[in-house]
Write an enzyme that holds these catalytic residues in place. Structure first.
Site, PDB file in Angstrom:
ATOM      1  N   SER A  36      37.146 -23.195   8.917  1.00 12.23           N
ATOM      2  CA  SER A  36      38.544 -23.394   9.281  1.00 12.23           C
ATOM      3  C   SER A  36      38.831 -24.860   9.570  1.00 12.23           C
ATOM      4  CB  SER A  36      38.868 -22.570  10.522  1.00 12.23           C
ATOM      5  OG  SER A  36      38.022 -22.961  11.578  1.00 12.23           O
ATOM      6  N   ARG A  37      40.102 -25.179   9.541  1.00 13.76           N
ATOM      7  CA  ARG A  37      40.534 -26.474  10.069  1.00 13.76           C
ATOM      8  C   ARG A  37      40.660 -26.336  11.581  1.00 13.76           C
ATOM      9  NH1 ARG A  37      41.977 -29.727   5.913  1.00 13.76           N
ATOM     10  NH2 ARG A  37      42.702 -28.718   4.009  1.00 13.76           N
ATOM     11  N   ALA A  38      40.808 -27.481  12.257  1.00 10.56           N
ATOM     12  CA  ALA A  38      40.967 -27.457  13.700  1.00 10.56           C
ATOM     13  C   ALA A  38      42.195 -26.644  14.069  1.00 10.56           C
ATOM     14  CB  ALA A  38      41.121 -28.875  14.224  1.00 10.56           C
ATOM     15  N   ILE A  39      42.104 -25.870  15.120  1.00 15.65           N
ATOM     16  CA  ILE A  39      43.274 -25.170  15.628  1.00 15.65           C
ATOM     17  C   ILE A  39      43.648 -25.814  16.952  1.00 15.65           C
ATOM     18  CG2 ILE A  39      44.248 -22.930  16.169  1.00 15.65           C
ATOM     19  CD1 ILE A  39      41.985 -21.718  14.453  1.00 15.65           C
ATOM     20  N   THR A  40      42.731 -25.773  17.915  1.00 18.36           N
ATOM     21  CA  THR A  40      43.004 -26.495  19.165  1.00 18.36           C
ATOM     22  C   THR A  40      42.009 -27.622  19.378  1.00 18.36           C
ATOM     23  OG1 THR A  40      41.589 -24.950  20.344  1.00 18.36           O
ATOM     24  CG2 THR A  40      43.941 -24.456  20.324  1.00 18.36           C
ATOM     25  N   SER A  41      40.998 -27.724  18.520  1.00 17.49           N
ATOM     26  CA  SER A  41      39.951 -28.725  18.725  1.00 17.49           C
ATOM     27  C   SER A  41      40.296 -30.005  17.962  1.00 17.49           C
ATOM     28  CB  SER A  41      38.623 -28.162  18.229  1.00 17.49           C
ATOM     29  OG  SER A  41      38.628 -28.076  16.824  1.00 17.49           O
TER      30      SER A  41
ATOM     31  N   THR B 170      35.319 -27.715  10.918  1.00 10.96           N
ATOM     32  CA  THR B 170      34.353 -28.093   9.882  1.00 10.96           C
ATOM     33  C   THR B 170      35.073 -28.523   8.602  1.00 10.96           C
ATOM     34  OG1 THR B 170      32.602 -26.713  10.778  1.00 10.96           O
ATOM     35  CG2 THR B 170      32.473 -27.218   8.438  1.00 10.96           C
TER      36      THR B 170
ATOM     37  N   ASP C 246      40.317 -14.737  25.886  1.00  6.07           N
ATOM     38  CA  ASP C 246      39.249 -14.573  24.929  1.00  6.07           C
ATOM     39  C   ASP C 246      38.589 -13.276  25.286  1.00  6.07           C
ATOM     40  OD1 ASP C 246      38.059 -15.999  22.895  1.00  6.07           O
ATOM     41  OD2 ASP C 246      37.832 -17.739  24.203  1.00  6.07           O
TER      42      ASP C 246
ATOM     43  N   SER D 241      36.825 -10.646  15.038  1.00  7.39           N
ATOM     44  CA  SER D 241      37.243 -11.857  14.342  1.00  7.39           C
ATOM     45  C   SER D 241      36.100 -12.419  13.483  1.00  7.39           C
ATOM     46  CB  SER D 241      37.692 -12.889  15.392  1.00  7.39           C
ATOM     47  OG  SER D 241      37.775 -14.172  14.836  1.00  7.39           O
TER      48      SER D 241
END
Lengths: 520, 520
Positions: free
Chosen positions: B223-228, B232, B285, B293
């Protein structure tokens, strides 16, 4: 931790000059956009503030104009399609919160951290909350800081692990604390509430007239319809103005002892409106929320004694007697903690009350009862007498068991009708409810007995016919449970103001299945 | 129930002619509006369809264009401000769902009843759900029929009463069933997942290179960054193209045995993206959701053997060893039901991995390790070797206990570097990551030992500096836990591409409190 000297440290929420260069200010633009309470701002994707603040679509943002602020959801728009370069588009809710004029300078930044959400998370994971936690949550909710997701999580958590009596009390107090509160110069202030779910159950105007005619103070504020075909305020509005502010409300009550006004103009328990909207979307109803909702409104209204009508029936909100008894006990216990006296009355919730469903059609029923008209619906009359009797007893005007007789006498003597006319005059003048242009009957498919009436389908049908926006629209019931009907005899009549709405209503009849069941 | 003949019964969801008169059709208008996945339509308050259908602001509506449909939230606009009379404005998400062109005819009506919401309500009230109930819920969610309120209620209910093993399995299967599924011509397909929460933990490109160099198939989508500050896919994109569709993905994997691609172009487990978005908004979470997920993505990707990295530390996602052990056992049990082999590896989650935080800065670390460069970060190297070793063992290329040695040898011999270059070439060509224009150090406030690093604050700081949108932006760590530092020695360096972003980052340092604690 220390830092090397910074060339241009911006303010934490600064717009315009993070890099030391002056940037043009953002300007408010009114979009005339209705979002049902949700504050939304629109900004261009190439706006310098979005870039420097790292704002993206659906970010929560803090919008500031002078001394006023609102937290809003951000939507982003491409290029020049909707907005000029430095414009920020505002939904009506955001516009009203900020009180801006076209082109006023506004600032947009990250909102402060939502600390109270930690309480919601603790509640989700099964921890009970104290007064302070509920107060923090409700304060943030009323300030518009909770998203739909946050609101839904809070309500779901309070349903999954139901609020106990302490929590219900804390939530009620938190809801009272964030709103306005009315005060009356009277030791006894009577109020009445119906738990709801029953079409046509329009006892309030009759009860207020009876109670006020007996010298008690009853400043009644009611809601407009939310999901039903008519709220008490909608019905009453066909008879007199109801849009009274606090000053007008006080004037009417001082003169006549009672009023029947719309509660929306006085901001009592604003959290309640937000909770109701989300609960409706989920179609969940929890006891704790229901009690906090009812009691916070009554305490805010300055009431000391409240009669609560709990209709019980398979398609009403409360479906069984045990549930009603449990609810009543919990209401009484929580109310007592606020020094509020309550009397809960279980009533028949198996079918609509009176003949009319819809603002004007219900108003005609109310008028018929108040005027002692020969054809007045007896069920509405008896129910109003029962509830008014309970109010007279709890308010000290009748001994236990003698309230109903006093209520009956007040109605029959015409004293209630006189009082009602005086209240209407004080509110701005009694008027005649409108009548619909188009009326179509719904006929019994066979001869037999009426065995079942689906209240929910009736409500839906009345709304399709135009109620409550079209004041004259709705249904007129021509039968009741247990009655024998002939084939082709009208079961009800649909009233509509346009042929289009009538067609929609008839189309629903064709596909909804039995609304009224007739058994051979 | 029968009806008198109706003059003009309209279709149930008819637009245009409820009263038998022809009305002009509605026309699509693109607004260029970004709402982060939420389909929104804008209609005028005076639109004949809003009136005849009884639609109001925030109604859910069904929008139809030819054979395509989308459920959307309705916002209403006053008069001519935004829309011409018969125009319906569409957000980008709605526009893409419908695949319309400017001015195409569309229809707007009430959406069908959302039957699966009854399952959500049952779950809220403490009833466990079966496979069918989860499937109905997930199907409706992926079709866009759930509002934010509905989604939040479902996720909150699954947190308040945690999903058990059966439910987790049912949810996983439901999530797999609604998405695409990749199939590979190989008996063993290896995958790797990190439970997350640790900045700089960029082992994936190294692991894929080592594993593929040993002849195993490892088609990695990330995935691309969501909150980070970097996902990768963001990091890998600074080294080679990652935006591969299924055909390209297959071509790369057939040629080289592995790939490191962005998962967004292949629609694996689309429900997962929706759940993640709402969980992020609530900042909750839950174990069941986490497992569904991870496993739904891996099963959809056609994997047979998966290594799962569980970093454990006070500011990582999993905060203690017991929690990690419990999570691992549950993952293994649910995975086994799908015939998927898993190996969970607990790793150190107390501090960032490698030196870089941010896409390009992490890519330099990856390159240094693959090239066996003298200054390559040893922690990243050792961690990649451990995880690649586990993958080689689970994939049958090394005996138990011997995987790490094989991974080490593959790296040291240069075979992994050769394979990595070949994968990059197949994906479109290896390239040099960009470097930032502005670099500023953060200095130790005193001499002493580094005793605590706050991963969450580091992530926030890297994002304020511009990561991941600004590929070269981020942080370069100059110290690690336990190291002795002198007063004024750099603890980290902030990299930014604009002075504005640098200023925001420095401002955050000034108000965030200790990000890296130094004890005298």
């Amino acid at each position: 931790m220390t830092m090397p000297p910074s060339p241009a440290a911006p303010p934490a929420t600064g717009n315009g000059s993070p890099n030391g260069l002056a940037q043009p200010p953002l300007r408010a633009r009114r979009l005339g956009l209705y979002t049902q309470h949700q504050p939304i701002v629109f900004m261009r994707t190439d706006c310098h503030v979005c870039r420097s603040e790292g704002l993206s679509a659906r970010s929560q943002v803090l919008v500031t104009a002078g001394a006023r602020q609102v937290q809003a959801t951000l939507f982003q728009v491409d290029g020049d399609r909707l907005l000029a370069r430095e414009e920020v588009g505002l939904s009506e809710t955001a516009w009203e919160f900020l009180g801006v004029a076209e082109g006023d300078e506004i600032r947009v930044s990250h909102p402060p951290a939502l600390e109270s959400l930690a309480n919601v998370r603790r509640r989700i994971y099964g921890n009970r909350l104290d007064q302070r936690a509920f107060s923090e949550i409700v304060t943030d909710i009323v300030a518009g800081r909770y998203t739909e997701v946050h609101l839904a999580a809070f309500l779901t958590a309070s349903a999954a692990l139901p609020l106990d009596e302490d929590e219900t009390t804390s939530l009620t107090r938190a809801m009272v604390d964030v709103g306005d509160r009315l005060r009356w110069n009277a030791p006894v202030v009577v109020d009445k509430h119906c738990v709801g779910g029953l079409p046509g159950n329009r006892t309030t105007p009759i009860i207020v007239a009876i109670v006020a005619a007996n010298g008690l103070v009853m400043p009644k504020t009611s809601s407009r319809a939310i999901t039903s075909p008519a709220g008490t305020a909608d019905t009453m509005e066909t008879l007199a103005p109801v849009d009274l502010d606090i000053a007008a409300l006080k004037r009417v009550v001082e003169a006549e002892g009672g009023c029947i006004a719309w509660g929306g103009a006085v901001h009592l328990s604003p959290a309640d409106d937000i909770f109701l909207r989300v609960e409706r979307e989920l179609d969940i109803d929890t006891e704790g929320q229901l009690i906090a909702s009812v009691l916070s409104k009554k305490i805010s209204a300055g009431s000391t004694h409240v009669v609560i009508d709990i209709p019980v029936g398979p398609t009403a909100k409360v479906r069984g007697e045990d549930a009603a008894t449990h609810l009543a006990a919990r209401i009484d216990a929580v109310a007592a903690r606020f020094g509020l006296s309550t009397t809960c009355v279980q009533t028949d919730g198996t079918q609509p009350v009176g003949r009319g469903i819809g603002p004007a059609l219900e108003a005609f029923d109310v008028l018929a009862v108040l005027r002692n008209a020969p054809g007045a619906p007896d069920d509405l009359r008896r129910r109003a007498i029962t509830l008014a009797g309970a109010a007279l007893e709890i308010g000290g005007k009748a001994a236990e068991g003698e309230g109903a007789a006093l209520a009956h006498a007040t109605l029959e003597s015409g004293a209630a009708w006189v009082k009602f006319q005086a209240i209407c005059a004080a509110q701005g003048g009694l008027r005649e409810p409108p009548r619909a242009t188009y009326v179509r009957p719904l006929l019994a498919p066979r001869a037999g007995r009426v065995v079942y009436i689906n209240n929910r389908k009736l409500s839906r049908l009345a709304k399709l016919a135009g109620a409550p926006e079209a004041k004259a629209a709705g249904l007129h019931m021509e039968t009741r449970l247990g009655e024998e009907v002939d084939k082709g005899q009208p079961l009800l009549r649909i009233h509509a103001q346009t042929t289009g709405e009538m067609a929609y209503a008839l189309d629903y009849v064709a596909r909804a299945g039995d609304i009224i069941e007739v058994e051979p």
